[in-house]
Design a protein around this motif. Sequence first.
Motif, PDB file in Angstrom:
ATOM      1  N   PRO A 214      28.527 100.444  13.806  1.00  0.00           N
ATOM      2  CA  PRO A 214      28.988 101.582  13.092  1.00  0.00           C
ATOM      3  C   PRO A 214      29.106 101.700  11.760  1.00  0.00           C
ATOM      4  O   PRO A 214      29.248 102.626  11.084  1.00  0.00           O
ATOM      5  CB  PRO A 214      30.405 102.026  13.831  1.00  0.00           C
ATOM      6  CG  PRO A 214      30.478 101.020  15.089  1.00  0.00           C
ATOM      7  CD  PRO A 214      29.485 100.180  14.883  1.00  0.00           C
ATOM      8  N   GLU A 215      29.437 100.527  11.156  1.00  0.00           N
ATOM      9  CA  GLU A 215      29.010 100.069   9.706  1.00  0.00           C
ATOM     10  C   GLU A 215      27.996 100.834   8.897  1.00  0.00           C
ATOM     11  O   GLU A 215      28.297 101.169   7.724  1.00  0.00           O
ATOM     12  CB  GLU A 215      29.318  98.676   9.543  1.00  0.00           C
ATOM     13  CG  GLU A 215      30.514  97.864   9.983  1.00  0.00           C
ATOM     14  CD  GLU A 215      30.611  97.551  11.375  1.00  0.00           C
ATOM     15  OE1 GLU A 215      31.418  96.790  11.813  1.00  0.00           O
ATOM     16  OE2 GLU A 215      29.475  97.850  12.108  1.00  0.00           O
ATOM     17  N   LEU A 216      27.107 100.812   9.595  1.00  0.00           N
ATOM     18  CA  LEU A 216      25.743 101.630   9.069  1.00  0.00           C
ATOM     19  C   LEU A 216      25.878 102.941   8.435  1.00  0.00           C
ATOM     20  O   LEU A 216      25.509 103.301   7.312  1.00  0.00           O
ATOM     21  CB  LEU A 216      24.603 101.788   9.944  1.00  0.00           C
ATOM     22  CG  LEU A 216      24.252 100.483  10.473  1.00  0.00           C
ATOM     23  CD1 LEU A 216      22.993 100.796  11.620  1.00  0.00           C
ATOM     24  CD2 LEU A 216      23.424  99.704   9.490  1.00  0.00           C
ATOM     25  N   LYS A 217      27.100 103.573   8.916  1.00  0.00           N
ATOM     26  CA  LYS A 217      27.332 105.048   8.632  1.00  0.00           C
ATOM     27  C   LYS A 217      27.832 105.171   7.002  1.00  0.00           C
ATOM     28  O   LYS A 217      27.656 106.010   6.367  1.00  0.00           O
ATOM     29  CB  LYS A 217      28.322 105.747   9.587  1.00  0.00           C
ATOM     30  CG  LYS A 217      27.697 106.050  10.935  1.00  0.00           C
ATOM     31  CD  LYS A 217      28.639 106.737  11.648  1.00  0.00           C
ATOM     32  CE  LYS A 217      28.028 106.930  13.200  1.00  0.00           C
ATOM     33  NZ  LYS A 217      28.419 105.782  13.848  1.00  0.00           N
ATOM     34  N   SER A 218      28.408 104.092   6.413  1.00  0.00           N
ATOM     35  CA  SER A 218      29.074 103.897   5.323  1.00  0.00           C
ATOM     36  C   SER A 218      28.063 103.484   4.148  1.00  0.00           C
ATOM     37  O   SER A 218      28.458 103.300   3.039  1.00  0.00           O
ATOM     38  CB  SER A 218      30.390 102.932   5.285  1.00  0.00           C
ATOM     39  OG  SER A 218      30.048 101.665   5.586  1.00  0.00           O
ATOM     40  N   LEU A 219      26.658 102.969   4.661  1.00  0.00           N
ATOM     41  CA  LEU A 219      26.025 102.318   3.665  1.00  0.00           C
ATOM     42  C   LEU A 219      25.238 103.296   2.719  1.00  0.00           C
ATOM     43  O   LEU A 219      24.985 104.679   3.483  1.00  0.00           O
ATOM     44  CB  LEU A 219      24.835 101.568   4.546  1.00  0.00           C
ATOM     45  CG  LEU A 219      25.148 100.318   5.008  1.00  0.00           C
ATOM     46  CD1 LEU A 219      23.599  99.790   5.549  1.00  0.00           C
ATOM     47  CD2 LEU A 219      25.874  99.316   4.061  1.00  0.00           C
ATOM     48  N   PRO A 220      24.783 103.152   1.465  1.00  0.00           N
ATOM     49  CA  PRO A 220      24.047 104.089   0.788  1.00  0.00           C
ATOM     50  C   PRO A 220      22.704 104.248   1.614  1.00  0.00           C
ATOM     51  O   PRO A 220      22.153 103.316   2.389  1.00  0.00           O
ATOM     52  CB  PRO A 220      23.909 103.127  -0.358  1.00  0.00           C
ATOM     53  CG  PRO A 220      24.994 102.156  -0.756  1.00  0.00           C
ATOM     54  CD  PRO A 220      25.136 101.901   0.796  1.00  0.00           C
ATOM     55  N   ARG A 221      22.264 105.596   1.229  1.00  0.00           N
ATOM     56  CA  ARG A 221      20.771 105.826   2.232  1.00  0.00           C
ATOM     57  C   ARG A 221      19.858 104.432   1.968  1.00  0.00           C
ATOM     58  O   ARG A 221      19.000 104.164   2.969  1.00  0.00           O
ATOM     59  CB  ARG A 221      20.289 107.157   1.628  1.00  0.00           C
ATOM     60  CG  ARG A 221      19.190 107.460   2.426  1.00  0.00           C
ATOM     61  CD  ARG A 221      18.690 109.126   2.080  1.00  0.00           C
ATOM     62  NE  ARG A 221      17.445 109.205   2.954  1.00  0.00           N
ATOM     63  CZ  ARG A 221      16.642 110.051   2.810  1.00  0.00           C
ATOM     64  NH1 ARG A 221      17.094 111.214   2.315  1.00  0.00           N
ATOM     65  NH2 ARG A 221      15.734 110.323   3.786  1.00  0.00           N
ATOM     66  N   ASP A 222      19.600 104.363   0.813  1.00  0.00           N
ATOM     67  CA  ASP A 222      18.501 103.123   0.727  1.00  0.00           C
ATOM     68  C   ASP A 222      18.493 101.891   1.504  1.00  0.00           C
ATOM     69  O   ASP A 222      17.670 101.445   1.954  1.00  0.00           O
ATOM     70  CB  ASP A 222      18.277 102.941  -0.791  1.00  0.00           C
ATOM     71  CG  ASP A 222      19.288 102.301  -1.374  1.00  0.00           C
ATOM     72  OD1 ASP A 222      20.382 102.508  -1.247  1.00  0.00           O
ATOM     73  OD2 ASP A 222      19.336 101.746  -2.611  1.00  0.00           O
ATOM     74  N   GLN A 223      19.916 101.423   1.437  1.00  0.00           N
ATOM     75  CA  GLN A 223      20.159 100.225   2.479  1.00  0.00           C
ATOM     76  C   GLN A 223      20.059 100.692   3.740  1.00  0.00           C
ATOM     77  O   GLN A 223      19.632  99.765   4.637  1.00  0.00           O
ATOM     78  CB  GLN A 223      21.615  99.839   2.132  1.00  0.00           C
ATOM     79  CG  GLN A 223      21.702  98.877   1.047  1.00  0.00           C
ATOM     80  CD  GLN A 223      23.063  98.559   0.664  1.00  0.00           C
ATOM     81  OE1 GLN A 223      23.697  99.148   0.071  1.00  0.00           O
ATOM     82  NE2 GLN A 223      23.526  97.613   1.178  1.00  0.00           N
ATOM     83  N   ARG A 224      20.564 101.558   4.213  1.00  0.00           N
ATOM     84  CA  ARG A 224      20.236 102.174   5.514  1.00  0.00           C
ATOM     85  C   ARG A 224      19.097 102.259   6.051  1.00  0.00           C
ATOM     86  O   ARG A 224      18.541 101.736   7.061  1.00  0.00           O
ATOM     87  CB  ARG A 224      21.195 103.594   5.876  1.00  0.00           C
ATOM     88  CG  ARG A 224      20.814 104.242   7.384  1.00  0.00           C
ATOM     89  CD  ARG A 224      21.369 103.041   8.185  1.00  0.00           C
ATOM     90  NE  ARG A 224      20.597 103.100   9.629  1.00  0.00           N
ATOM     91  CZ  ARG A 224      21.109 103.741  10.658  1.00  0.00           C
ATOM     92  NH1 ARG A 224      22.018 104.427  10.600  1.00  0.00           N
ATOM     93  NH2 ARG A 224      20.385 103.655  11.741  1.00  0.00           N
ATOM     94  N   GLU A 225      18.011 102.951   5.159  1.00  0.00           N
ATOM     95  CA  GLU A 225      16.648 103.017   5.359  1.00  0.00           C
ATOM     96  C   GLU A 225      16.067 101.545   5.515  1.00  0.00           C
ATOM     97  O   GLU A 225      15.277 101.196   6.373  1.00  0.00           O
ATOM     98  CB  GLU A 225      15.986 103.810   4.286  1.00  0.00           C
ATOM     99  CG  GLU A 225      16.456 105.369   4.249  1.00  0.00           C
ATOM    100  CD  GLU A 225      16.039 105.859   5.706  1.00  0.00           C
ATOM    101  OE1 GLU A 225      15.347 105.516   6.502  1.00  0.00           O
ATOM    102  OE2 GLU A 225      16.888 106.854   6.147  1.00  0.00           O
ATOM    103  N   ALA A 226      16.401 100.772   4.905  1.00  0.00           N
ATOM    104  CA  ALA A 226      15.955  99.228   4.741  1.00  0.00           C
ATOM    105  C   ALA A 226      16.502  98.518   5.969  1.00  0.00           C
ATOM    106  O   ALA A 226      15.600  97.679   6.599  1.00  0.00           O
ATOM    107  CB  ALA A 226      16.533  98.303   3.518  1.00  0.00           C
ATOM    108  N   VAL A 227      17.823  98.817   6.537  1.00  0.00           N
ATOM    109  CA  VAL A 227      18.107  98.110   7.856  1.00  0.00           C
ATOM    110  C   VAL A 227      17.166  98.711   8.950  1.00  0.00           C
ATOM    111  O   VAL A 227      16.712  97.979   9.859  1.00  0.00           O
ATOM    112  CB  VAL A 227      19.625  98.760   8.248  1.00  0.00           C
ATOM    113  CG1 VAL A 227      19.880  98.600   9.680  1.00  0.00           C
ATOM    114  CG2 VAL A 227      20.563  97.989   7.300  1.00  0.00           C
ATOM    115  N   ASP A 228      16.824 100.234   8.877  1.00  0.00           N
ATOM    116  CA  ASP A 228      15.949 100.669  10.039  1.00  0.00           C
ATOM    117  C   ASP A 228      14.531  99.843   9.829  1.00  0.00           C
ATOM    118  O   ASP A 228      14.055  99.768  11.026  1.00  0.00           O
ATOM    119  CB  ASP A 228      15.836 102.000  10.018  1.00  0.00           C
ATOM    120  CG  ASP A 228      17.051 102.944  10.503  1.00  0.00           C
ATOM    121  OD1 ASP A 228      17.864 102.185  11.356  1.00  0.00           O
ATOM    122  OD2 ASP A 228      17.297 104.089  10.342  1.00  0.00           O
ATOM    123  N   ALA A 229      14.129  99.771   8.826  1.00  0.00           N
ATOM    124  CA  ALA A 229      12.885  98.997   8.518  1.00  0.00           C
ATOM    125  C   ALA A 229      12.782  97.624   9.113  1.00  0.00           C
ATOM    126  O   ALA A 229      11.788  97.225   9.757  1.00  0.00           O
ATOM    127  CB  ALA A 229      12.213  98.947   6.860  1.00  0.00           C
TER     128      ALA A 229
END
Length: 197
Positions: free
Chosen positions: A145-160
Amino acid sequence: MSDTVNAGAVDGRRLRSERSRKAIIDAALALMEEGVLVPTAQQISERAGVGIRSFFRRFEDMEALFAGVDSQIRDSYEALFLGGDRNGTLEERIEHAVERHADAYECVKTVVLSTQAQLWRSEVLRRNYARNQRSLRKDLDNWLPELKSLPRDQREAVDAVASFEMWHRLREHQNLSKKASICLVTGLLKSLLGARG
């Protein structure tokens, strides 16, 4: 009496049709598992033990076959990603999520590669692939659930980093073991999420 005989004949035809349909889908999946990533209707019908005309009576085109394959395997494939121990610290949940996804990616590898090889020509596969990507993202949100608070670029990096494409590169192109790939992906995700360890 004749109505009963006619009903029996219709039921028999329907059962044969369903058996042929399933045999065709099973044959397509078997060929993919063997590494034939873009099997032809001829190859599939031969493997299924049905004539090419019978193939096209069951599936009017390859798009219809792709839809049939998806319908047959979707629940079992999605179940590979579900479950697992989703409790614990952030570090533990990252480790569990990566291990769960690693096991699933190993199971679905050939079907994913077959899908990717044919995305350019199939609207059904593009739609299914996009749906699966959304499901994976949602599942990762459930793990972390911590992903929801990440900046967008970091979240996209997580998905990659958590993607099948990353996993496949590590396993096939960089020749890393499953264990080494899990360690690498886990480390990258911990770094992106600011987790210790």
